[in-house]
Design a protein around this motif. Structure first.
Motif, PDB file in Angstrom:
ATOM      1  N   GLU A  21     118.327  35.473  24.124  1.00 24.58           N
ATOM      2  CA  GLU A  21     117.759  35.031  25.405  1.00 24.58           C
ATOM      3  C   GLU A  21     117.098  33.665  25.293  1.00 24.58           C
ATOM      4  O   GLU A  21     117.137  32.865  26.228  1.00 24.58           O
ATOM      5  CB  GLU A  21     116.697  36.042  25.880  1.00 24.58           C
ATOM      6  N   LYS A  22     116.471  33.410  24.130  1.00 29.45           N
ATOM      7  CA  LYS A  22     115.692  32.180  23.935  1.00 29.45           C
ATOM      8  C   LYS A  22     116.053  31.551  22.601  1.00 29.45           C
ATOM      9  O   LYS A  22     115.336  31.718  21.607  1.00 29.45           O
ATOM     10  CB  LYS A  22     114.198  32.497  23.996  1.00 29.45           C
ATOM     11  N   PRO A  23     117.173  30.826  22.551  1.00 31.54           N
ATOM     12  CA  PRO A  23     117.672  30.310  21.270  1.00 31.54           C
ATOM     13  C   PRO A  23     116.717  29.365  20.550  1.00 31.54           C
ATOM     14  O   PRO A  23     116.780  29.239  19.329  1.00 31.54           O
ATOM     15  CB  PRO A  23     118.957  29.563  21.677  1.00 31.54           C
ATOM     16  N   SER A  24     115.814  28.717  21.283  1.00 34.07           N
ATOM     17  CA  SER A  24     114.929  27.736  20.640  1.00 34.07           C
ATOM     18  C   SER A  24     113.606  28.340  20.176  1.00 34.07           C
ATOM     19  O   SER A  24     112.732  27.632  19.669  1.00 34.07           O
ATOM     20  CB  SER A  24     114.649  26.573  21.595  1.00 34.07           C
ATOM     21  N   ALA A  25     113.436  29.665  20.349  1.00 31.83           N
ATOM     22  CA  ALA A  25     112.170  30.301  19.954  1.00 31.83           C
ATOM     23  C   ALA A  25     111.912  30.123  18.459  1.00 31.83           C
ATOM     24  O   ALA A  25     112.800  30.327  17.636  1.00 31.83           O
ATOM     25  CB  ALA A  25     112.207  31.793  20.293  1.00 31.83           C
ATOM     26  N   LEU A  26     110.683  29.741  18.119  1.00 35.52           N
ATOM     27  CA  LEU A  26     110.287  29.615  16.715  1.00 35.52           C
ATOM     28  C   LEU A  26     110.032  31.008  16.129  1.00 35.52           C
ATOM     29  O   LEU A  26     109.618  31.918  16.840  1.00 35.52           O
ATOM     30  CB  LEU A  26     109.005  28.786  16.596  1.00 35.52           C
ATOM     31  N   LEU A  27     110.252  31.139  14.828  1.00 33.81           N
ATOM     32  CA  LEU A  27     109.939  32.386  14.116  1.00 33.81           C
ATOM     33  C   LEU A  27     108.905  32.064  13.039  1.00 33.81           C
ATOM     34  O   LEU A  27     109.161  31.262  12.140  1.00 33.81           O
ATOM     35  CB  LEU A  27     111.200  32.978  13.488  1.00 33.81           C
ATOM     36  N   ILE A  28     107.727  32.691  13.161  1.00 28.32           N
ATOM     37  CA  ILE A  28     106.553  32.338  12.351  1.00 28.32           C
ATOM     38  C   ILE A  28     106.039  33.553  11.594  1.00 28.32           C
ATOM     39  O   ILE A  28     105.953  34.655  12.144  1.00 28.32           O
ATOM     40  CB  ILE A  28     105.433  31.796  13.282  1.00 28.32           C
ATOM     41  N   ASP A  29     105.656  33.348  10.329  1.00 31.75           N
ATOM     42  CA  ASP A  29     105.014  34.393   9.537  1.00 31.75           C
ATOM     43  C   ASP A  29     103.598  33.955   9.198  1.00 31.75           C
ATOM     44  O   ASP A  29     103.386  32.885   8.628  1.00 31.75           O
ATOM     45  CB  ASP A  29     105.794  34.668   8.249  1.00 31.75           C
ATOM     46  N   ALA A  30     102.620  34.801   9.544  1.00 32.74           N
ATOM     47  CA  ALA A  30     101.209  34.460   9.332  1.00 32.74           C
ATOM     48  C   ALA A  30     100.642  35.012   8.029  1.00 32.74           C
ATOM     49  O   ALA A  30      99.434  35.166   7.886  1.00 32.74           O
ATOM     50  CB  ALA A  30     100.368  34.929  10.524  1.00 32.74           C
ATOM     51  N   GLY A  31     101.506  35.285   7.048  1.00 31.45           N
ATOM     52  CA  GLY A  31     101.027  35.564   5.703  1.00 31.45           C
ATOM     53  C   GLY A  31     100.901  37.016   5.308  1.00 31.45           C
ATOM     54  O   GLY A  31     100.997  37.931   6.122  1.00 31.45           O
ATOM     55  N   ASP A  32     100.687  37.223   4.013  1.00 31.27           N
ATOM     56  CA  ASP A  32     100.658  38.525   3.345  1.00 31.27           C
ATOM     57  C   ASP A  32     102.028  39.202   3.376  1.00 31.27           C
ATOM     58  O   ASP A  32     102.172  40.356   3.791  1.00 31.27           O
ATOM     59  CB  ASP A  32      99.580  39.448   3.917  1.00 31.27           C
ATOM     60  N   VAL A  33     103.005  38.482   2.877  1.00 30.28           N
ATOM     61  CA  VAL A  33     104.306  39.083   2.565  1.00 30.28           C
ATOM     62  C   VAL A  33     104.176  39.845   1.241  1.00 30.28           C
ATOM     63  O   VAL A  33     104.780  40.893   1.053  1.00 30.28           O
ATOM     64  CB  VAL A  33     105.401  37.991   2.461  1.00 30.28           C
ATOM     65  N   SER A  62     100.413  20.183   5.095  1.00 29.58           N
ATOM     66  CA  SER A  62      99.190  20.507   5.832  1.00 29.58           C
ATOM     67  C   SER A  62      99.559  20.906   7.259  1.00 29.58           C
ATOM     68  O   SER A  62      98.942  21.765   7.867  1.00 29.58           O
ATOM     69  CB  SER A  62      98.213  19.336   5.831  1.00 29.58           C
ATOM     70  N   GLY A  63     100.613  20.274   7.788  1.00 33.22           N
ATOM     71  CA  GLY A  63     101.122  20.629   9.105  1.00 33.22           C
ATOM     72  C   GLY A  63     102.533  20.096   9.280  1.00 33.22           C
ATOM     73  O   GLY A  63     102.978  19.220   8.534  1.00 33.22           O
ATOM     74  N   ILE A  64     103.258  20.666  10.238  1.00 33.72           N
ATOM     75  CA  ILE A  64     104.599  20.171  10.544  1.00 33.72           C
ATOM     76  C   ILE A  64     104.746  19.992  12.052  1.00 33.72           C
ATOM     77  O   ILE A  64     103.979  20.585  12.834  1.00 33.72           O
ATOM     78  CB  ILE A  64     105.715  21.110  10.024  1.00 33.72           C
ATOM     79  N   ILE A  65     105.704  19.178  12.463  1.00 30.47           N
ATOM     80  CA  ILE A  65     105.990  18.967  13.883  1.00 30.47           C
ATOM     81  C   ILE A  65     107.416  19.447  14.152  1.00 30.47           C
ATOM     82  O   ILE A  65     108.357  19.016  13.502  1.00 30.47           O
ATOM     83  CB  ILE A  65     105.829  17.480  14.263  1.00 30.47           C
ATOM     84  N   LYS A  66     107.535  20.374  15.076  1.00 32.69           N
ATOM     85  CA  LYS A  66     108.838  20.916  15.462  1.00 32.69           C
ATOM     86  C   LYS A  66     109.115  20.539  16.917  1.00 32.69           C
ATOM     87  O   LYS A  66     108.183  20.408  17.721  1.00 32.69           O
ATOM     88  CB  LYS A  66     108.860  22.446  15.338  1.00 32.69           C
ATOM     89  N   GLU A  67     110.396  20.401  17.251  1.00 33.77           N
ATOM     90  CA  GLU A  67     110.756  20.147  18.641  1.00 33.77           C
ATOM     91  C   GLU A  67     111.267  21.443  19.251  1.00 33.77           C
ATOM     92  O   GLU A  67     112.161  22.093  18.713  1.00 33.77           O
ATOM     93  CB  GLU A  67     111.819  19.055  18.731  1.00 33.77           C
ATOM     94  N   VAL A  68     110.679  21.826  20.387  1.00 31.12           N
ATOM     95  CA  VAL A  68     111.075  23.044  21.097  1.00 31.12           C
ATOM     96  C   VAL A  68     111.342  22.673  22.551  1.00 31.12           C
ATOM     97  O   VAL A  68     110.440  22.179  23.236  1.00 31.12           O
ATOM     98  CB  VAL A  68     109.976  24.127  21.026  1.00 31.12           C
ATOM     99  N   ASP A  69     112.575  22.866  22.981  1.00 29.84           N
ATOM    100  CA  ASP A  69     112.958  22.517  24.360  1.00 29.84           C
ATOM    101  C   ASP A  69     112.541  21.091  24.719  1.00 29.84           C
ATOM    102  O   ASP A  69     112.009  20.834  25.806  1.00 29.84           O
ATOM    103  CB  ASP A  69     112.341  23.522  25.359  1.00 29.84           C
ATOM    104  N   GLY A  70     112.750  20.185  23.780  1.00 29.20           N
ATOM    105  CA  GLY A  70     112.468  18.778  24.027  1.00 29.20           C
ATOM    106  C   GLY A  70     111.009  18.384  23.913  1.00 29.20           C
ATOM    107  O   GLY A  70     110.651  17.219  24.117  1.00 29.20           O
ATOM    108  N   GLN A  71     110.153  19.341  23.542  1.00 32.08           N
ATOM    109  CA  GLN A  71     108.711  19.069  23.424  1.00 32.08           C
ATOM    110  C   GLN A  71     108.287  19.151  21.961  1.00 32.08           C
ATOM    111  O   GLN A  71     108.735  20.028  21.223  1.00 32.08           O
ATOM    112  CB  GLN A  71     107.911  20.085  24.239  1.00 32.08           C
ATOM    113  N   LYS A  72     107.401  18.247  21.562  1.00 32.38           N
ATOM    114  CA  LYS A  72     106.897  18.271  20.186  1.00 32.38           C
ATOM    115  C   LYS A  72     105.735  19.258  20.062  1.00 32.38           C
ATOM    116  O   LYS A  72     104.791  19.214  20.860  1.00 32.38           O
ATOM    117  CB  LYS A  72     106.439  16.876  19.766  1.00 32.38           C
ATOM    118  N   VAL A  73     105.834  20.118  19.056  1.00 33.03           N
ATOM    119  CA  VAL A  73     104.793  21.123  18.802  1.00 33.03           C
ATOM    120  C   VAL A  73     104.299  20.951  17.374  1.00 33.03           C
ATOM    121  O   VAL A  73     105.100  20.929  16.430  1.00 33.03           O
ATOM    122  CB  VAL A  73     105.345  22.556  18.998  1.00 33.03           C
TER     123      VAL A  73
END
Length: 513
Positions: free
Chosen positions: A26-38, A127-138
């Motif tokens: 449904e949302k091909p540009s959705a980010l997939l994030i892991d917040a730790g403790d794998v 320290s941080g990264i910049i991703k583009e999602v639907d043409g917007q920088k995050v």
């Protein structure tokens, strides 16, 4: 999409991938994030040191991960953070971490990039990264709780102030023209305020739009919005999400921004993974690891039970039950909890375990790894907690409230003797609580004095089995989750014993006349 605190529950990954694919359809540009403790929690970690989880995470095409405290569990081992280094380097995604200094660790130095990168490389820390999602920088940056120094083994890895680190990242993203900022946080939603938590972070730092959280294993069925600063004044909204634990949910969040990067709308939900079919490709990857796990479960731990360690349940009020009577197995479990907790805090005077969490007996004969895990199957962790004598009395009143009927919250105990009178009304049954002093004598608990006790995180952090007073202690910062696996503590305790039998010791006694 977000997950946190999966703790090597690798067996659930194929269902997680199905949920991820459904969202991506449904949302091909959705980010997939892991917040730790794998890391840490099951045999998958013990055997494969994160590589089983990583193979499946790589298949899922994660975008980014931050470090949980358990990622640093192996720091005091002879190989140090070698497994963590290999986990990072073999990943097909970058890591974010803005308040952790890796530079003095022999295994991790050289993997960290201090800049906020718009072109991050896989297998590297930024320290941080910049991703583009639907043409917007995050902009995305990471935070790990400073409590890691006390509850894990970071060794040469050190931690800096999370508020200052977060503000620095917000300012850095602003310089690069990025006004949509996500903190990937492993500091806990409402965790120990002495150290750090997401609610404090949201109030203290303006410019964080979303906090994807972990560490406190909080099930936020709907996102929480913080729109007031630490002084109670209005601020731009910060949306906080967290997806419980163990890969039980895939968290989802959609956010609408105005032209200035302010959150003007959001929608979030947790998708249960247990209802999903297994992804065939992920199931095939998992199978290469599960065969080894099954083999390990059958391995003997080097201890023989002389008699069956029973785990009785009651059908009548007269029957003995793990949910209302002292048992040998409950005593061994709590002895292990007490011994382990004392290695972290020598002020711990007693330990207790809810009877409802003891799920199986141990048959007579050689004990296997699988036997131990079947007794304590929930992946619970060990926590310490500071309580007053009055609160301890309240807790044991709850423990005895249903007697002679069963109660999942009945507390098995080590390091103490508890007397109660079942002829008295519920809430007035505790006669005495004594803890064992260093000289072997038993000392009465005093209502106004404070005591450090050990229990599992289900009761201490979540207030499980009706222990709201423990939950209150957690909210007041009086609980420390040591993150140590309950079944591993039990295995160590069994291995320390010369004889294993089904005899009790009179730790919990009904003195009714």
């Amino acid at each position: 999409m977000h997950v946190n605190d999966t703790h090597a529950n690798t067996q659930k990954a194929p269902q997680r991938l199905t949920a991820i694919k459904e969202v991506r359809a449904e949302k091909p540009s959705a980010l997939l994030i892991d917040a730790g403790d794998v890391f840490s929690g099951t045999l998958y970690f013990n055997e494969f040191k994160g590589q089983a989880d990583l193979a499946l995470m790589n298949l899922m095409n994660y975008d980014v991960m931050t470090f949980g405290n358990h990622e640093f569990d192996l720091g005091s081992s002879p190989e140090g953070h070698k497994a963590l280094s290999e986990f990072i380097q073999k990943s097909n995604f970058p890591f974010v971490s803005s308040n952790v200094d890796f530079s003095k660790d022999v295994n991790l130095k050289g993997l960290f990039n201090v800049n906020a990168s718009s072109d991050p490389k896989d297998g590297q820390i930024y320290s941080g990264i910049i991703k583009e999602v639907d043409g917007q920088k995050v902009g995305l940056f990471g935070l790990t709780t400073a409590e890691t120094a006390d509850i894990s083994s970071p060794k040469d890895v050190t931690f800096t102030d999370y508020i200052k680190a977060a503000q620095k990242m917000v300012d850095e993203f602003e310089k690069q023209g990025v006004n949509k900022v996500v903190a990937v946080s492993h500091i806990g939603y409402d965790d120990n305020a002495e150290f750090d938590n997401d609610l404090l972070l949201a109030a203290a730092v303006n410019g964080i739009d979303v906090i994807v959280g972990g560490h406190s294993h909080t099930q936020l069925d709907k996102p929480v919005v913080v729109d007031k600063d630490k002084n109670g004044l209005a601020k731009d909204p910060t949306v906080i999400v967290q997806a419980y634990q163990y890969s039980d949910f895939l968290g989802t969040l959609d956010v609408d921004f105005d032209k200035d990067g302010k959150v003007v709308g959001h929608k979030g939900a947790l998708i249960p993974t247990k209802d999903k079919k297994e992804d065939p490709e992920a199931a095939a990857v998992l199978k290469t690891y599960t065969e080894k796990i099954k083999e390990i479960e059958g391995q003997e731990i080097g201890v023989v039970a002389e008699t069956e360690l029973t785990n009785p349940r009651a059908t009548t009020d007269e029957d003995k039950s793990v949910r209302k009577n002292e048992t040998a197995l409950g005593n061994i479990i709590t002895d292990g909890m007490l011994a382990k907790a004392k290695t972290y805090n020598d002020k711990v005077v007693m330990a207790f375990q809810n009877g409802g969490g003891i799920r199986a007996e141990i048959k007579a004969g050689p004990i296997t790894v699988g036997d131990v895990i079947t007794v304590l199957p929930f992946g619970n962790t060990l926590a310490t907690m500071e309580l007053t004598g009055k609160e301890l009395k309240e807790a044991f009143e709850l423990s005895f409230k249903s007697y002679p009927k069963e109660n999942g919250g009945f507390l098995h105990v080590a390091g103490a003797k508890v007397e109660f009178d079942s002829s008295k009304p519920a809430g007035q049954r505790v006669v005495s609580i004594k803890y064992k002093a260093a000289d072997g004598s038993y000392v009465d608990i005093k209502e106004n004095e404070k005591y450090v006790v050990a229990t599992n995180a289900f009761t201490a952090v979540q207030g499980g089995d009706g222990y709201d007073l423990f939950r209150k202690a957690y909210e007041e910062g009086r609980v420390t989750d040591l993150g140590l696996s309950d079944w591993e503590n039990l295995q160590e305790q069994l291995q320390s014993l010369k004889t294993v039998n089904n005899e009790t010791e009179g730790r919990i006694v009904d003195v009714k006349k």
